[in-house]
Scaffold this active site. Structure first.
Site, PDB file in Angstrom:
ATOM      1  N   ARG A   1      -2.053   7.269 -11.633  1.00 50.43           N
ATOM      2  CA  ARG A   1      -3.130   7.285 -12.623  1.00 50.43           C
ATOM      3  C   ARG A   1      -4.479   7.710 -12.038  1.00 50.43           C
ATOM      4  NH1 ARG A   1      -1.446   1.355 -14.660  1.00 50.43           N
ATOM      5  NH2 ARG A   1      -0.464   1.379 -12.594  1.00 50.43           N
TER       6      ARG A   1
ATOM      7  N   ALA B   1       0.825  -1.211   0.000  1.00 53.78           N
ATOM      8  CA  ALA B   1       0.000   0.000   0.000  1.00 53.78           C
ATOM      9  C   ALA B   1       0.859   1.262   0.000  1.00 53.78           C
ATOM     10  CB  ALA B   1      -0.913  -0.014   1.224  1.00 53.78           C
TER      11      ALA B   1
HETATM   12  C1  UD1 Z   1       1.071  -5.085 -10.652  1.00 52.74           C
HETATM   13  C2  UD1 Z   1       1.900  -6.274 -11.175  1.00 52.74           C
HETATM   14  C3  UD1 Z   1       1.234  -6.829 -12.445  1.00 52.74           C
HETATM   15  C4  UD1 Z   1      -0.187  -7.243 -12.113  1.00 52.74           C
HETATM   16  C5  UD1 Z   1      -0.968  -6.099 -11.457  1.00 52.74           C
HETATM   17  C6  UD1 Z   1      -2.273  -6.643 -10.924  1.00 52.74           C
HETATM   18  C7  UD1 Z   1       4.233  -5.818 -10.613  1.00 52.74           C
HETATM   19  C8  UD1 Z   1       5.536  -5.394 -11.123  1.00 52.74           C
HETATM   20  N1  UD1 Z   1       3.247  -5.827 -11.490  1.00 52.74           N
HETATM   21  O1  UD1 Z   1       1.114  -4.084 -11.640  1.00 52.74           O
HETATM   22  O2  UD1 Z   1       1.950  -7.944 -12.925  1.00 52.74           O
HETATM   23  O3  UD1 Z   1      -0.844  -7.672 -13.286  1.00 52.74           O
HETATM   24  O4  UD1 Z   1      -0.249  -5.541 -10.352  1.00 52.74           O
HETATM   25  O5  UD1 Z   1      -3.120  -5.618 -10.464  1.00 52.74           O
HETATM   26  O6  UD1 Z   1       4.107  -6.157  -9.454  1.00 52.74           O
HETATM   27  N2  UD1 Z   1       3.228  -0.580  -4.464  1.00 52.74           N
HETATM   28  C9  UD1 Z   1       4.053  -0.396  -3.371  1.00 52.74           C
HETATM   29  N3  UD1 Z   1       5.318   0.064  -3.553  1.00 52.74           N
HETATM   30  C10 UD1 Z   1       5.816   0.334  -4.780  1.00 52.74           C
HETATM   31  C11 UD1 Z   1       4.979   0.148  -5.899  1.00 52.74           C
HETATM   32  C12 UD1 Z   1       3.689  -0.330  -5.706  1.00 52.74           C
HETATM   33  O7  UD1 Z   1       3.628  -0.639  -2.235  1.00 52.74           O
HETATM   34  O8  UD1 Z   1       6.982   0.754  -4.848  1.00 52.74           O
HETATM   35  C13 UD1 Z   1       1.849  -1.067  -4.259  1.00 52.74           C
HETATM   36  C14 UD1 Z   1       0.786  -0.117  -4.774  1.00 52.74           C
HETATM   37  O9  UD1 Z   1       0.374   0.774  -3.761  1.00 52.74           O
HETATM   38  C15 UD1 Z   1      -0.310  -1.073  -5.204  1.00 52.74           C
HETATM   39  C16 UD1 Z   1       0.415  -2.357  -5.554  1.00 52.74           C
HETATM   40  O10 UD1 Z   1       1.704  -2.255  -4.995  1.00 52.74           O
HETATM   41  O11 UD1 Z   1      -1.217  -1.342  -4.144  1.00 52.74           O
HETATM   42  C17 UD1 Z   1       0.517  -2.569  -7.057  1.00 52.74           C
HETATM   43  O12 UD1 Z   1       1.195  -1.494  -7.652  1.00 52.74           O
HETATM   44  P1  UD1 Z   1       0.827  -0.941  -9.083  1.00 52.74           P
HETATM   45  O13 UD1 Z   1       1.793   0.131  -9.414  1.00 52.74           O
HETATM   46  O14 UD1 Z   1      -0.615  -0.631  -9.175  1.00 52.74           O
HETATM   47  O15 UD1 Z   1       1.176  -2.230  -9.993  1.00 52.74           O
HETATM   48  P2  UD1 Z   1       0.607  -2.570 -11.433  1.00 52.74           P
HETATM   49  O16 UD1 Z   1       1.280  -1.728 -12.435  1.00 52.74           O
HETATM   50  O17 UD1 Z   1      -0.874  -2.535 -11.414  1.00 52.74           O
HETATM   51 CA    CA Z   2      -2.350  -1.933  -9.950  1.00 51.41          CA
END
Ligand code: UD1
Ligand code: CA
Length: 457
Positions: A20, A14
């Site tokens: 976006r 989280a």
């Molecule tokens: C991610 C997955 C993708 C999957 C998708 C499903 C990766 C690299 N990709 O992509 O394969 O299909 O979810 O919904 O994992 N977050 C952190 N720290 C960070 C980055 C993100 O805590 O440094 C958390 C975000 O708050 C979020 C979750 O991780 O709750 C997913 O991050 P997001 O950037 O939405 O990943 P997607 O591009 O959707």
């Molecule tokens: Ca996501």
């Protein structure tokens, strides 16, 4: 012999900003119905009774912590958001020596069912895999990581949407962002992740190919894996959630005349044989008992409606309504109103913090605030409890079987006894004993042989 299940830890990712969403608010604090995305994720995880529960926070971490303040979770800080793999790396010091399974949940996947999570854990344990992840076959995989499998749903690699070759783009199996890892295996490969990809991030998904074994579990209802990355997806998820809730109630015996125009929070309880008419919204801890007909056009929050009651065109909040009660059209009940059985609260009546005994009526154009009414009381049209003196609120008490005439004003604090009749148009400033008629208005004067001046000859 039953083997003891390994310990289970849950980590909810989280920390991301959610660019976006184009919002000041971190994405995981956007609400889906009554709850934020991160709360929904944690609630689902709670059903597994994990031994440890982590929330990885980063962007706007104070606000996220505040929202989750009364939950028993451990917060782990990811000060820079360098990707989902980097987020999970932050757990290394916390889970040193941990021998169990780690369930990783993206906090932006709120429609996941607890039963699906249980299926994931079961599949993981059966195969004694290093990793097991939820996947779905979808017609439009854009935006998701593509899961490339060999035989027997063994995962070879996960390729992010942006890193896909043109051929990989058309691959239909997507990664849901929900994983079960055998922690000792994951802990070994986490330090080896690199950020050599289009986003220069450390991807958790890259860990999969480094592990000794990883399996995909396809979820039959792909909607469960719907990720929320923008407000369009948030609204789509709300529609899906609503559909799920209303379908469950319809199967349990509740009629929705026009489900699409009606919303029901997942915290609401409905009994069989209720009819919910169009444009009705039921929220919070609301309970509607059997035989009720609610709507059209009602908003009911944190209230209970007794059996066989009828509510139309009205707003009710934080109140308790008895059985066989009729409310509306156009009534507003709020702040702990208690209405006894068989009462009628009618057209254009506002009731605030008031208890009304059974078989009483306030059928037209009234305000009742801070009042207590006995049984079989009749509130005449236009009766007002003047409860506010400009500084403080004061109570009004009305005894059993008393009747207020039309357009009476009861200036509080005031106590009207039982079996009292109040003459129409009275402004009462003093209490009235039992069994009497109270009149507080100037007498009518009739002037004989009187003409307006203009008509004088
Ligand atoms: C991610 C997955 C993708 C999957 C998708 C499903 C990766 C690299 N990709 O992509 O394969 O299909 O979810 O919904 O994992 N977050 C952190 N720290 C960070 C980055 C993100 O805590 O440094 C958390 C975000 O708050 C979020 C979750 O991780 O709750 C997913 O991050 P997001 O950037 O939405 O990943 P997607 O591009 O959707
Ligand atoms: Ca996501």
């Amino acid at each position: 012999m039953n083997q003891r299940n390994p310990a289970i830890a849950v980590a909810t990712l989280a920390a991301g900003k959610g660019t976006r969403m184009r919002s000041q608010l971190p994405k995981v604090l956007h609400k889906l119905g009554a709850l934020t995305l991160v709360e929904r994720t944690l609630d689902t995880a709670q059903h597994l009774s994990p031994d440890r529960c982590f929330a990885i926070v980063g962007y706007a971490r104070e606000r996220v912590r505040e929202t989750l303040a009364d939950r028993e979770i451990e917060f782990v800080e990811q000060t820079e958001q360098l990707g989902t793999g980097h987020a999970v790396q932050q757990l290394l010091p916390y889970l040193e020596g941990f021998q169990g399974d780690l369930l990783v949940l993206n906090a932006d996947v709120p429609l996941l069912r607890e039963s699906t999570l249980q299926t994931l854990v079961r599949a993981h344990r059966t195969k004694q895999a290093a990793a097991t992840l939820l996947t779905a076959q979808v017609t439009d995989p854009s935006g998701y990581g593509r899961v490339i499998c060999g035989v027997d749903a063994a995962v070879k690699e996960i390729v992010e949407d942006r890193d896909c070759t043109p051929a990989q783009l058309s691959h239909k199996r997507i990664n849901g962002g929900i994983y079960c890892f055998h922690w000792p295996d994951l802990a070994k490969v986490l330090p080896q992740l690199s950020s050599n990809n289009s986003q220069q991030e450390y991807y958790l998904t890259d860990a999969i190919a480094m592990l000794p074994s990883a399996y995909a579990v396809d979820v039959p209802d792909a909607q469960e894996l719907q990720g929320i990355n923008d407000r369009l997806q948030l609204a789509q998820a709300y529609t899906a959630l609503q559909q799920r809730i209303k379908e469950d109630w319809m199967r349990a015996g509740v009629t929705f005349v026009d489900p699409n125009s009606t919303t029901v929070a997942d915290t609401v309880q409905l009994e069989p044989d209720c009819i919910i008419e169009p444009q009705t919204h039921l929220r919070g801890s609301t309970i509607v008992r059997t035989g009720c007909q609610i709507g059209p056009n009602c908003l009911i929050e944190n209230s209970s409606i007794g059996a066989n009651s009828r509510v139309l065109y009205s707003a009710i909040a934080d109140s308790q309504i008895g059985e066989g009660v009729t409310i509306g059209p156009f009534a507003h009940l709020r702040d702990n109103v208690v209405v006894g059985d068989r009462c009628r609260i009618g057209n254009f009546v506002e009731v605030k913090q008031t208890a009304i005994g059974p078989d009483s009526n306030a059928a037209h154009l009234s305000y009742l605030g801070d009042a207590s009414l006995g049984r079989q009381v009749n509130i005449g049209a236009g009766t007002i409890t003047a409860n506010f003196d400009g500084k403080e609120k004061h109570p009004t008490i009305i005894g059993d079987r008393s009747k207020t005439g039309s357009n009476s004003v009861l200036v509080a604090p005031i106590e009207i006894g039982a079996d009292v009749t109040i003459a129409a148009g009275s402004t009462l400033t003093e209490s009235v004993p039992d069994d009497c008629l109270a009149i507080a208005r100037s007498r009518q004067t009739v002037k004989q042989d009187w003409r307006p001046r203009s008509k004088e000859t």
